[in-house]
Design a protein around this motif. Structure first.
Motif, PDB file in Angstrom:
ATOM      1  N   GLU A  46     -49.925  89.570  26.823  1.00 21.34           N
ATOM      2  CA  GLU A  46     -50.207  88.862  25.494  1.00 21.34           C
ATOM      3  C   GLU A  46     -49.476  87.362  25.845  1.00 21.34           C
ATOM      4  O   GLU A  46     -49.742  86.169  25.072  1.00 21.34           O
ATOM      5  N   ILE A  47     -48.186  87.334  26.217  1.00 21.08           N
ATOM      6  CA  ILE A  47     -47.196  86.074  26.414  1.00 21.08           C
ATOM      7  C   ILE A  47     -48.019  85.067  27.108  1.00 21.08           C
ATOM      8  O   ILE A  47     -48.296  83.759  27.015  1.00 21.08           O
ATOM      9  N   SER A  48     -48.946  85.769  28.282  1.00 15.42           N
ATOM     10  CA  SER A  48     -49.578  84.701  29.042  1.00 15.42           C
ATOM     11  C   SER A  48     -50.770  84.078  28.253  1.00 15.42           C
ATOM     12  O   SER A  48     -51.310  82.935  28.421  1.00 15.42           O
ATOM     13  N   VAL A  80     -48.954  70.263  28.099  1.00 12.38           N
ATOM     14  CA  VAL A  80     -47.906  71.082  28.157  1.00 12.38           C
ATOM     15  C   VAL A  80     -48.284  72.046  29.174  1.00 12.38           C
ATOM     16  O   VAL A  80     -49.354  72.587  29.387  1.00 12.38           O
ATOM     17  N   PRO A  81     -47.634  72.251  30.145  1.00 14.77           N
ATOM     18  CA  PRO A  81     -47.793  73.136  31.479  1.00 14.77           C
ATOM     19  C   PRO A  81     -47.643  74.590  30.651  1.00 14.77           C
ATOM     20  O   PRO A  81     -47.130  74.787  29.868  1.00 14.77           O
ATOM     21  N   LEU A  82     -48.939  75.264  31.469  1.00 13.41           N
ATOM     22  CA  LEU A  82     -48.739  76.712  30.831  1.00 13.41           C
ATOM     23  C   LEU A  82     -47.415  77.623  31.136  1.00 13.41           C
ATOM     24  O   LEU A  82     -46.998  78.335  30.379  1.00 13.41           O
ATOM     25  N   ALA A  83     -46.633  77.410  32.244  1.00 13.81           N
ATOM     26  CA  ALA A  83     -45.468  77.722  32.416  1.00 13.81           C
ATOM     27  C   ALA A  83     -44.529  77.483  31.244  1.00 13.81           C
ATOM     28  O   ALA A  83     -43.751  78.547  30.971  1.00 13.81           O
ATOM     29  N   ALA A  84     -44.487  76.179  30.773  1.00 12.84           N
ATOM     30  CA  ALA A  84     -43.529  76.043  29.590  1.00 12.84           C
ATOM     31  C   ALA A  84     -44.083  76.918  28.364  1.00 12.84           C
ATOM     32  O   ALA A  84     -42.852  77.486  27.704  1.00 12.84           O
ATOM     33  N   TRP A  85     -45.172  77.002  27.906  1.00 20.15           N
ATOM     34  CA  TRP A  85     -45.683  77.925  26.828  1.00 20.15           C
ATOM     35  C   TRP A  85     -45.042  79.248  26.971  1.00 20.15           C
ATOM     36  O   TRP A  85     -44.804  79.938  26.143  1.00 20.15           O
ATOM     37  N   ILE A  86     -45.282  79.655  28.240  1.00 24.76           N
ATOM     38  CA  ILE A  86     -44.831  81.105  28.652  1.00 24.76           C
ATOM     39  C   ILE A  86     -43.432  81.345  28.344  1.00 24.76           C
ATOM     40  O   ILE A  86     -42.922  82.294  27.840  1.00 24.76           O
ATOM     41  N   ALA A  87     -42.612  80.430  28.765  1.00 21.54           N
ATOM     42  CA  ALA A  87     -41.129  80.497  28.584  1.00 21.54           C
ATOM     43  C   ALA A  87     -40.585  80.455  27.251  1.00 21.54           C
ATOM     44  O   ALA A  87     -40.106  81.009  26.710  1.00 21.54           O
ATOM     45  N   ILE A  88     -41.444  79.495  26.633  1.00 24.38           N
ATOM     46  CA  ILE A  88     -41.050  79.503  25.202  1.00 24.38           C
ATOM     47  C   ILE A  88     -41.466  80.456  24.344  1.00 24.38           C
ATOM     48  O   ILE A  88     -40.505  80.983  23.417  1.00 24.38           O
ATOM     49  N   VAL A 147     -40.350  85.344  21.188  1.00 26.66           N
ATOM     50  CA  VAL A 147     -40.520  87.065  20.879  1.00 26.66           C
ATOM     51  C   VAL A 147     -39.442  87.817  21.103  1.00 26.66           C
ATOM     52  O   VAL A 147     -39.423  88.844  20.253  1.00 26.66           O
ATOM     53  N   THR A 148     -38.678  87.756  22.260  1.00 29.06           N
ATOM     54  CA  THR A 148     -37.800  88.345  22.558  1.00 29.06           C
ATOM     55  C   THR A 148     -36.579  88.406  21.644  1.00 29.06           C
ATOM     56  O   THR A 148     -36.058  89.598  21.054  1.00 29.06           O
ATOM     57  N   LEU A 149     -36.178  87.223  21.127  1.00 29.30           N
ATOM     58  CA  LEU A 149     -35.197  87.257  20.115  1.00 29.30           C
ATOM     59  C   LEU A 149     -35.684  87.924  18.803  1.00 29.30           C
ATOM     60  O   LEU A 149     -34.723  88.436  18.009  1.00 29.30           O
ATOM     61  N   MET A 150     -36.880  87.816  18.559  1.00 25.65           N
ATOM     62  CA  MET A 150     -37.207  88.472  17.410  1.00 25.65           C
ATOM     63  C   MET A 150     -37.111  89.954  17.184  1.00 25.65           C
ATOM     64  O   MET A 150     -36.884  90.487  16.158  1.00 25.65           O
TER      65      MET A 150
END
Length: 598
Positions: A192-194, A207-215, A220-223
């Motif tokens: 889902e994150i990807s 924006v690179p795909l890797a940047a969106w994945i990291a963001i 979501v983890t903090l939520m």
């Protein structure tokens, strides 16, 4: 959450049943549990400290407190005992309202599988073939949720899906299923994150795909470290957005079918040309190819419906599980009809199965039949709005993945099948180590950044999806054994808080067909010629499950199935039945509306 009262109890040496002690009453509320009164001979200093101390709701063991009071009453307290011991909370909180559990069950099923995934069955088996496949799988899912509902209402525990397989089948089955189910949702989180980043690429690739994945991984983890009632509230509103989007689309589709666009009245135009049945797959024989295309659609439908069982995970954190779980389960069939069957029906009317955009690889959402139908109608702004809905939907699904994964680890640790650290919770009732561990596997989302890693990533997807199907089988077989245990005890199912419909035949029906789908879902690895890599890609999760089961069987040295007289249907049930639930009935028009809708 409603307020409810429970009588503190202690064990009699000669009887396992708890004896009520009317003078010791514990009051539960959203935020705390207080000892209201006691006539036990407790030392004065200790009585004062008890009055001052406020316990977090469900953050301690009631029976342990009862035993402590009894112990103090019998032996008094030494001076050293006045020092407060350092302890870890090991109980999650019952903070999910009925509307939360209902919407979580709904939100868990609506995701990319519906918005994007139905493109493949539409392409392979056409509008009628795919519709039949989804209706058939819908009937199976209905019986799975009915089976789960009866058990989870009678014994409402966190991650009941994995707990029941251990209690009603065997320890080996329970532990193997538990770890596979956790791995299922942890890997799904990575998927889902990807996908979130790929959905955004519909608008821009700057924006690179890797940047969106990291963001989104961090977000979501903090939520998931927020209290469960906040998680429930977030999921409630996101699920509400999904519902409004799909209902709005169904109304929009009806208007377009009847001639509300430049295309004129469409009706069943595409059922006539190119036709109701797709071209099929693999075989050169038209009829055989169409049948195989329908079988592949059946597999897609099974994967799309996964998540309907999430209400079984939330049972241990529902404010009133005996009321909330049955209502959520009973509404599953209506959701299946409205959100899946009707959506697929209108998609089949508005998009021909041979539209080349259905197989587009430019962006995830570009191949969505929903977006294609909107583009065909010429509504300019709506595709962007729908893309935003899909993005929110995927984030919601990712959030649910971490929630479910952490609770499965928590349940495994509670039964001694995972390290004890996974039972520790924050003061808000969040099993934080489970969140961290589940989120860590989400970093596998970065595999999509490297094209050379696609094969490994596909392996992970197949592991997660097939593990979900195995969990369905465990639910149904557990329910069959559960009904056998009730019969052995002389307990009528008519007396249960929730009685599943069409049982036991429904459980046997679902068990048989899910088992068949599990074994045939990788049929494309055998045709037109056998492929070793495709075989392992399709069946790797079955291999892992077999290895886990064999290892657990060797460790526990248990029977293949419990004897019916040894099946445990009492643990966690007596505590619930000792509680007198006093729900806060909805008072405002707003609360009454959501109580009816959710």
């Amino acid at each position: 959450m409603g307020r409810f009262r429970n009588m503190l109890s202690r064990r009699n040496d000669s009887d396992d049943e708890a004896a009520s002690i009317p003078d010791n009453t514990v009051e539960y509320s959203n935020d705390k549990i207080e000892v209201l009164q006691t006539e036990m001979p407790i030392a004065a200093d200790d009585n004062k400290s008890l009055k001052k101390k406020k316990y977090q709701s469900n953050g301690f063991d009631i029976h342990s407190l009862s035993d402590t009071l009894a112990h103090r009453g019998s032996h008094g307290m030494d001076d050293d005992d006045t020092e407060e011991a350092e302890v870890h909370d090991t109980q999650v909180k019952r903070a999910l309202k009925e509307r939360h559990t209902s919407m979580i069950a709904l939100g868990g099923t609506i995701g990319t599988g519906l918005f994007v995934g139905i493109a493949t069955p539409l392409t392979n088996s056409g509008p009628v073939g795919s519709l039949i496949a989804y209706i058939f799988m819908g009937s199976i899912v209905y019986f799975v949720t009915q089976s789960l509902g009866e058990m989870a209402t009678f014994i409402p525990v966190t991650s009941s899906i994995t707990v029941f397989s251990k209690r009603f089948l065997s320890p080996a089955f329970g532990v193997a299923n538990g770890y596979m189910y956790w791995f299922n949702w942890a890997i799904t989180y990575a998927v889902e994150i990807s996908v979130v980043g790929q959905v955004i690429q519909y608008w821009t690739t700057a924006v690179p795909l890797a940047a969106w994945i990291a963001i989104f991984w961090v977000l979501v983890t903090l939520m998931n470290f927020f209290p469960v009632k906040i998680y429930g509230e977030i999921e409630f509103w996101v699920a509400a957005i999904k519902v409004l989007a799909i209902v709005g689309y169904l109304i929009y589709a009806l208007v377009i079918v009847c001639g509300g666009s430049h295309q004129g009245p469409i009706g069943f135009r595409y059922w006539r040309n190119p036709g109701p049945w797709g071209p099929g797959i693999i075989s050169s024989d038209k009829n055989e190819a169409r049948f195989l295309g329908w079988v592949s659609s059946l597999v897609n439908a099974a994967f799309t419906y996964q998540g309907t069982e999430l209400v079984g995970i939330t049972a241990g954190e529902a404010a009133n599980p005996r009321k909330a779980v049955p209502r959520a389960i009973n509404k599953v069939v209506f959701r299946i009809v409205i959100f899946y069957i009707l959506s697929l029906f209108f998609i089949g009317l508005l998009v021909p199965y041979n539209d080349p955009r259905l197989t587009s690889t430019t962006a995830v959402i570009a191949s969505s039949p929903f977006v294609i139908s909107i583009q065909n109608a010429g509504t300019k702004a709506l595709p962007h709005i729908f893309n935003a809905v899909v993005m929110v939907t995927v984030m919601s699904a990712a959030n649910s993945n971490v929630y479910v994964g952490s609770r499965v680890l928590y349940a495994l640790a509670q039964t001694g099948n995972a390290p004890k650290v996974y039972t520790y919770v924050t003061r808000y009732g969040v099993p934080y180590m489970g969140v961290i561990t589940t989120a860590a596997l989400g970093l596998l989302a970065f595999l999509v950044v490297n094209n050379n890693a696609n094969t490994a990533f596909n392996w992970l997807i197949n592991i997660s999806t097939l593990a979900g199907l195995c969990a369905w089988v465990f639910i149904c077989v557990s329910h069959i054994r559960f009904m056998a245990a009730l019969k052995y005890r002389g307990i009528s199912r008519d007396d249960l808080p929730f009685k599943a419909k069409f049982m036991p035949y429904g459980a046997y029906y679902a068990t048989f067909f899910i088992t068949v789908i599990i074994f045939i879902q990788g049929f494309q690895a055998f045709s037109p010629k056998f492929s070793v890599s495709d075989f392992f890609t399709s069946y790797i999760s079955l291999i892992i499950l077999a290895v886990l089961f064999a290892g657990c069987q060797a460790y526990y040295r248990c029977r293949f199935f419990w004897k019916v007289e040894d099946i445990d249907i009492d643990t966690d049930r007596r505590e619930i039945e000792a509680i007198v639930w006093e729900d806060d009935e909805p008072k405002t028009a707003w609360d009454k509306f959501w109580a009816a809708v959710a």
